[in-house]
Structure formats: C-alpha cells, structure tokens
Write a protein that holds these residues in place. Structure first.
Motif, mmCIF file in Angstrom:
data_model
loop_
_atom_site.group_PDB
_atom_site.id
_atom_site.type_symbol
_atom_site.label_atom_id
_atom_site.label_comp_id
_atom_site.label_asym_id
_atom_site.label_seq_id
_atom_site.Cartn_x
_atom_site.Cartn_y
_atom_site.Cartn_z
ATOM 1 N N THR A 179 -4.237 10.563 -14.158
ATOM 2 C CA THR A 179 -3.655 9.837 -13.034
ATOM 3 C C THR A 179 -2.911 8.569 -13.452
ATOM 4 N N HIS A 206 -7.369 3.674 -9.172
ATOM 5 C CA HIS A 206 -6.552 2.487 -9.469
ATOM 6 C C HIS A 206 -7.381 1.214 -9.448
ATOM 7 N N HIS A 254 -8.533 5.954 -3.252
ATOM 8 C CA HIS A 254 -7.697 6.192 -4.431
ATOM 9 C C HIS A 254 -7.246 4.844 -5.004
ATOM 10 N N HIS A 275 -1.822 4.733 -1.874
ATOM 11 C CA HIS A 275 -1.518 3.555 -2.693
ATOM 12 C C HIS A 275 -1.321 2.277 -1.892
ATOM 13 N N HIS A 294 1.309 7.435 -12.839
ATOM 14 C CA HIS A 294 1.318 5.964 -12.969
ATOM 15 C C HIS A 294 1.406 5.488 -14.417
HETATM 16 FE FE LIG Z 1 -2.274 7.020 -7.625
#
Ligand SMILES: [Fe+2]
Ligand SMILES: CC1=C[C@H](O/C=C(C)\C=C\C2=C(C)CCCC2(C)C)OC1=O
Ligand SMILES: CC(/C=C/C=O)=C\C=C\O
Length: 565
Positions: free
Chosen positions: A203, A251, A301, A368, A558
């Motif tokens: 990811t 993240h 996420h 996000h 990412h």
């Molecule tokens: Fe992401």
C-alpha cells in the motif's frame, strides 16, 4: 520459470549502480527476451537511452507470440495499450532515463512508490486492485538526472506464492483454497491467530525519523523494511510491544519526530491510538477511543492529525468479522455499510490521550484524509478542528469499482463515482454535531478526488493547497492530476488523454517559504502502454520535465521522499 537477463551499460563516469548485469526471474506470461540498455551519449546532462532487443532466448515451450526482431532499436515491443492494470513485466530493472525538460538542480533525493503491481499467479488472475503483490518503484533524482528502478518486495506471501505457484496467504479479497476439510479447519485457526493473513506490504512506504524505510499495508505483519537504494527487502519490522492485534491503519502519520497510528479493536469496538519514537520499535499508548456506533469499528485506512490532536474517524463503513471469514468476496470485501450506526469524528489530545470532542457527522466514505488543522478565535483559543478528506459522497461502490475487471474494461462510459474534498468542521465547544461539506465545487476537479498529498511542512497546520487525482470525464478511474486551492476554491488540472497518473507527490524546494514552492512528482501510465515519470511545477502546475521508462509500469499507490543526506 523463464528467466530474463538485462545488461545495462553506460559510458558516463558516474555511479556504479548504472552498470550491472543480472539474471531475473520473469513472470510466466511474458516471453524471455534479452534487453540491452545503452546510453549513447556520455554528456552527463543529456543522454540518449536506446533500448535494443539484442537477443531472444528460445523458451522451453513455444511462446504465444513471435519474439520481437533482433535488430529493433529505439523501441520496446509493447501491446500498445494502457498497462496500468496489468502485472509488472519483470522482477526488477534499473537504469538512467533520458530527461525531457529540466529537473530542478535542487531536487536531490529519492522518490519511492509502492503499490500492488503483480496480479496473477500462473493462469490465476486476482480480482481486486488491492490484491496484487507489492512492486516498489524508485526515482532517484541527482543534479538534474534521473535513475529509475523497480523491484518486487520479497514478502513471505510473495515468496510462498512464487515457490508454490499458488496463493498461500489471505490477501485483500483473495483467499487461498484449502486442499481438504482438515486444511479448512487449520485455515480458520490460522485466521484467528493471524498466521494466514498476508504480509504483502503493497500500500505505502514511509521513511521513519531514524532513516529506516518501511513498506506497509493494513496487516501489522505486513510492515517490511527495505533499502531505499537497492530496493532490497531487508526484513520484517518487528514491533517490540505487546499490543498484539492484526491490523492497523495503512497510513500512519510519520515525520522526523514520531510515528502515530491507530489500532482498531474488533473485539471491544474502538481504537487504540499509539505513538512510536524514531530509533525504537516500541509503540506506546496515547489513548483509546470507544466506538459510539457498532457492531465493529469503522475502517481506518487513514486518519489526520493537527498540532495538538489526533483525529479518530469512526466511519459507518465498518470492519466485518463475518466477511473476514468468507472464502468468496462480498461487494464490500471485509467491510459492511452500517448507515444506522451513524458516523462520528473523535478528537484526542496528543499529549494526554483525553478526548476533547466526539461528534456525530453526516454519513461519509473515505480512504484518505488530506490534512487537518485547528481553527482559533480572536483570542487564540481553539474553537474547532477542520479535517479534510477525499470523500466519496457516502457511496461505498468505489470499492467495487476498483476491481481489475472493471478497471480493465473502460468503454467510454462515465462510471467513476463522484468524489469531493469533504471538509469536516468539528466544534470543540461540546456541541454534539459536526459538519461535512464540500470544500470547493467538485466540478473544479471533475468530481474525482483521491490519492492526495500536501506540502509535508503543513501537516496538521492551516494549509491552502492539496494535490490529488481528479477526473476528466467520461472515465472509470481518476485520470487527472489536480492542484486544489482551498482558499480561492479553484483547481488547476493536468490531463493526458487515455493516461492514468498515480498519486501526485509534493516535494518542497529547500528553503522555500511559499506553501506551493516545490515540485509535484507522479508516475504516468499512458494509452500506448508506455510509462513516464512526470515532474510538475508546484506553483504553476505546468510540466517541467518528464522521463520515459523502458516500458510502462502498473499503477501504484503511495510514496515517500528520501532526501539526499
Ligand atoms: Fe491509501
Ligand atoms: C486499501 C488497502 C488494501 C490493502 O489491504 C490489504 C489487506 C490484506 C487488508 C486486509 C484486511 C482489511 C482491509 C480489513 C480487515 C482485515 C484484513 C484482512 C486485515 O491495504 C490497503 O491499504
Ligand atoms: C486508488 C484509490 C484508493 C487507494 C487506497 O489506498 C482510490 C481511487 C478512487 O477514486
């Protein structure tokens, strides 16, 4: 397995990594081909990259297509169609690229991008974008020059799949097929212990304050340290604490001072907010948020922070234990949509872990968060927290739209669900409700909005610019790069018909004082099957340089920036 040999030679007297000869395992569906990469000019500023097919090695079994002619120069045989959604052509490659335009001389460092780049095992094709095995791409900028490399991450899941030519661990939507009933029982036990979950860290990739570079996914065991120079897999990142648990936010918030993440608690619905200092592997608790809705925590996420607070989203798209146990994916995969459970935003003090606000907000769907900051009154007292995200109009269908079959079958229909910059206003005066509104008219960015970045110096602070992928319709996936001005409520858009750009990544010019003084890097897959690195000016959003790859690369997610020491 067929193999591929690469020879890259150059005459210029610079880095040793420019000259190499290696033998790579090659994914099964491609013909074994030898490529020679020649840099014909030894002027270090401008060089010509000629990729020549110099030989074809007879495969054991006749190849499905004839090999390209031995004398072709300046061309790479390609299928002449977008390769964003097809597996990476080979295990690895590295070489210098010819640069069109001018890369600023101050841009010295390495952009690393991670993503799921290999979506098949033998004849078996994965179904979802997020299932693919991690492919790392490296763009090393030095004195106006650009060296590109890509390499597969050697996770246990990837190594086992290659060795056994079958799926061995549970991916985002793919589940290994047990050979018999006993194996099925074993698999269930392994699911609860986490042993059957993947460590395919596909990811993102982050640089910790101590310099270690770690690839990440939603599973905690999928935290893997890599070497940013060689893209070698160094080994598992072992967290030296006793939190246990199987999942975390994909993240974390990472800067030179700290690493903050959320650990969802699926048993007693809530989230543990934890922090890790550079140079350690030990996460320490900041605090805990108990969910206000149920039956499980919302998917996290990502999440934002401000200078003093960690913002914990409780999205009505929640983890789902039953879906976790299923062999076949549901339309929402491991999640379930619970509008009746409502959506919330919680604000936790970074210093003490106490919750200073917990408000109900309109239903929302986001992968996000973009950024968050504190809004103060005339006396400097914090009156609200503003948190921005790429919001999908509370519509969960985006998850299904990321199925590979869907991505591979664009027929001109406008099927990308609308998205916007969703701006939460979270009052800190004890009011029970927060607001969620579009921060600007979504038409400014074609009602597409995801894969965002900001100038990292503005993390948690009042900011003006966000970079993201937007849409030029009709499309089935975000297909523009957009620079959103949250003050003027305008967007500047970059578009190349038929191309798929990956997350625009902002790198500030050293010494910059303006927020948008820097460049934006993205990796593009174009409609001809080619690919290139693109550098835009952060202020004007005009192209300043591009460099073509020897072949197109799959879409990626990412990235991070590793500045030159
Ligand atoms: Fe992401
Ligand atoms: C996005 C995104 C997809 C990718 O997810 C990878 C995995 C293996 C995720 C697995 C799971 C969930 C998404 C929910 C709960 C359970 C679990 C199976 C761990 O990583 C991403 O960031
Ligand atoms: C590619 C994407 C989400 C990625 C998550 O990490 C969303 C695109 C949507 O428009």
């Amino acid at each position: 397995m067929a193999s591929l040999a690469f020879s890259a030679t150059k005459t210029c007297s610079t880095p040793t990594y420019m000259t190499f000869f290696e033998k790579f395992d090659h994914v099964k569906h491609d013909n074994p081909i030898f490529w020679k990469v020649n840099f014909t000019s030894n002027k270090c500023k401008k060089r010509d990259l000629i990729i020549t097919n110099v030989a074809t090695k007879p495969p054991a079994v006749a190849p499905p297509a004839p090999p390209p002619p031995a004398t072709t120069t300046n061309t790479v045989q390609s299928k002449r169609k977008l390769v964003a959604w097809t597996s990476v052509k080979q295990e690895r490659w590295q070489g210098e690229l010819e640069v069109e335009g001018e890369i600023p001389l101050w841009l010295n460092g390495t952009y690393l991008r991670n993503g799921p780049g290999l979506w098949h095992l033998g004849d078996y094709n994965f179904r979802h974008l997020f299932d693919g095995y991690a492919t790392l791409v490296r763009l090393h900028f030095e004195n106006g020059r650009l060296i590109m490399g890509h390499r597969q991450l050697e996770s246990e899941a990837y190594k086992a799949a290659k060795k056994n030519n079958k799926l061995c661990y549970r991916e985002f939507s793919e589940v290994p097929k047990p050979d018999n009933f006993l194996a099925y029982i074993g698999d269930m036990a392994n699911l609860f212990s986490g042993a059957s979950l993947t460590d395919n860290a596909n990811t993102g990739v982050v640089k910790l304050g101590d310099g270690r570079v770690v690839c990440l996914t939603e599973t905690i065991k999928g935290s893997i340290v890599v070497d940013p120079k060689t893209l070698d897999t160094i080994g598992k990142f072992q967290y030296d604490d006793n939190f246990g648990g199987l999942i975390h936010s994909a993240h974390p918030i990472v800067n030179d001072e700290e690493f903050i993440t959320l650990l969802p608690d699926l048993i007693n619905p809530g989230y543990l907010v934890v922090r890790m200092e550079p140079g350690t592997n030990e996460r320490k608790v900041i605090g805990r948020v108990d969910c206000r809705g149920g039956p499980a925590p919302g998917w996290v996420h990502s999440f934002p922070v401000t200078e003093h607070y960690v913002i914990v989203p409780e999205m009505p798209l929640r983890y789902c234990a039953q879906n976790l146990l299923r062999a076949e994916p549901t339309p929402l995969y491991k999640f379930q949509w619970h509008p009746e459970s409502k959506g919330f935003m919680h604000v936790m003090c970074k210093a003490g872990g106490n919750i200073v606000a917990s408000v109900e907000v309109p239903l929302y769907v986001t992968f996000h968060f973009i950024n968050a900051y504190e809004e103060t009154d005339e006396d400097g007292r914090i009156k609200a927290v503003i948190a921005d995200c790429c919001e999908h109009n509370a519509d969960t269908t985006i998850l299904e739209k990321l199925r590979l079959q869907h991505l591979r079958s664009f027929n001109g229909e406008d099927v990308l669900p609308d998205a916007r910059v969703g701006r939460f206003t979270i009052p800190l005066d004890g009011s029970p409700y927060g607001k969620l509104e579009a921060a600007l008219n979504p038409d400014e960015h074609g009602k597409g909005m995801d894969m965002c970045s900001i100038n990292p110096a503005y993390l948690g602070k009042k900011y003006r610019y966000a970079y993201a992928c937007g849409a030029q319709r009709p499309c089935n996936f975000p297909n523009t790069l957009t620079k959103v001005d949250l003050v003027d409520k305008k967007a500047k858009n970059w578009y190349d018909e038929g191309s798929v750009p990956s997350e625009p990544f902002f790198v500030a010019r050293p010494g910059a004082t303006r927020e948008d003084d820097g460049v934006v890097i993205s990796i593009i897959s174009d409609k001809n099957g080619d690919g290139y690195a693109l550098v835009l000016d952060g202020t004007t959003f005009e192209e300043i340089a591009r460099a073509k790859f020897p072949y197109g690369l799959p879409y990626g997610l990412h990235g991070c920036w590793v500045p030159k020491k």
